[in-house]
Design a protein around this motif. Structure first.
Motif, PDB file in Angstrom:
ATOM      1  N   LEU A  38       0.812  -1.215   0.000  1.00  0.00           N
ATOM      2  CA  LEU A  38       0.000   0.000   0.000  1.00  0.00           C
ATOM      3  C   LEU A  38       0.846   1.265   0.000  1.00  0.00           C
ATOM      4  O   LEU A  38       0.388   2.314  -0.421  1.00  0.00           O
ATOM      5  CB  LEU A  38      -0.909   0.030   1.237  1.00  0.00           C
ATOM      6  N   ASP A  39       2.066   1.186   0.515  1.00  0.00           N
ATOM      7  CA  ASP A  39       2.915   2.359   0.713  1.00  0.00           C
ATOM      8  C   ASP A  39       3.836   2.576  -0.484  1.00  0.00           C
ATOM      9  O   ASP A  39       4.864   1.934  -0.602  1.00  0.00           O
ATOM     10  CB  ASP A  39       3.740   2.191   1.988  1.00  0.00           C
ATOM     11  N   PHE A  40       3.412   3.458  -1.376  1.00  0.00           N
ATOM     12  CA  PHE A  40       4.210   3.771  -2.548  1.00  0.00           C
ATOM     13  C   PHE A  40       4.986   5.057  -2.317  1.00  0.00           C
ATOM     14  O   PHE A  40       4.421   6.035  -1.822  1.00  0.00           O
ATOM     15  CB  PHE A  40       3.325   3.941  -3.789  1.00  0.00           C
ATOM     16  N   PRO A  41       6.279   5.081  -2.689  1.00  0.00           N
ATOM     17  CA  PRO A  41       7.058   6.318  -2.529  1.00  0.00           C
ATOM     18  C   PRO A  41       6.425   7.469  -3.314  1.00  0.00           C
ATOM     19  O   PRO A  41       5.890   7.277  -4.403  1.00  0.00           O
ATOM     20  CB  PRO A  41       8.423   5.959  -3.109  1.00  0.00           C
ATOM     21  N   GLY A  42       6.446   8.648  -2.727  1.00  0.00           N
ATOM     22  CA  GLY A  42       5.889   9.821  -3.399  1.00  0.00           C
ATOM     23  C   GLY A  42       4.407  10.004  -3.153  1.00  0.00           C
ATOM     24  O   GLY A  42       3.827  11.020  -3.528  1.00  0.00           O
ATOM     25  N   GLN A  44       1.233  10.787  -0.898  1.00  0.00           N
ATOM     26  CA  GLN A  44       0.991  11.590   0.295  1.00  0.00           C
ATOM     27  C   GLN A  44      -0.191  11.048   1.098  1.00  0.00           C
ATOM     28  O   GLN A  44      -1.250  11.644   1.152  1.00  0.00           O
ATOM     29  CB  GLN A  44       0.730  13.048  -0.108  1.00  0.00           C
ATOM     30  N   ILE A  45      -0.005   9.874   1.698  1.00  0.00           N
ATOM     31  CA  ILE A  45      -1.044   9.271   2.521  1.00  0.00           C
ATOM     32  C   ILE A  45      -0.457   9.041   3.913  1.00  0.00           C
ATOM     33  O   ILE A  45       0.654   8.527   4.051  1.00  0.00           O
ATOM     34  CB  ILE A  45      -1.536   7.932   1.930  1.00  0.00           C
ATOM     35  N   LEU A  50      -3.073   4.517   5.817  1.00  0.00           N
ATOM     36  CA  LEU A  50      -2.569   3.259   5.268  1.00  0.00           C
ATOM     37  C   LEU A  50      -2.898   2.084   6.188  1.00  0.00           C
ATOM     38  O   LEU A  50      -3.291   1.014   5.719  1.00  0.00           O
ATOM     39  CB  LEU A  50      -1.052   3.334   5.049  1.00  0.00           C
ATOM     40  N   LEU A  51      -2.762   2.288   7.488  1.00  0.00           N
ATOM     41  CA  LEU A  51      -3.101   1.223   8.435  1.00  0.00           C
ATOM     42  C   LEU A  51      -4.594   0.902   8.401  1.00  0.00           C
ATOM     43  O   LEU A  51      -4.992  -0.249   8.548  1.00  0.00           O
ATOM     44  CB  LEU A  51      -2.655   1.596   9.846  1.00  0.00           C
TER      45      LEU A  51
END
Length: 86
Positions: A38-42, A44-45, A50-51
């Motif tokens: 779920l955590d993509f670089p760039g 803004q979340i 995300l959790l």
């Protein structure tokens, strides 16, 4: 009941569970793997968002597994009824 002290996604958590250590480690690995997906670089979340997405995804998987299990149990019950009728 065993106690566990883990670092999950950079957060220290302590809890007691009747699960064996390998199961706890497997669960930790699953959470971290899903989080990385779920955590993509760039992007803004926030970590909290995300959790939340992660928890919803895992809850959906659990609900789907429960539905699949119910269907399998119903099918087995029908097969047992047929076997008993023979």
């Amino acid at each position: 009941m065993p106690s566990y002290n883990l670092s999950v996604l950079g957060l220290e958590v302590s809890f007691k569970a009747e699960a064996d250590p390998q199961r706890v480690q497997d669960a930790k690995n699953l959470v971290e793997e899903r989080y990385k997906q779920l955590d993509f670089p760039g992007r803004q979340i926030s970590k909290e968002k995300l959790l939340t997405f992660l928890a919803l995804g895992l809850a959906d998987d659990l609900l789907q597994s429960d539905q699949d299990l119910t269907k399998v149990e119903a099918r087995l019950e029908r097969l047992l009824t047929k076997i008993d009728g023979l």
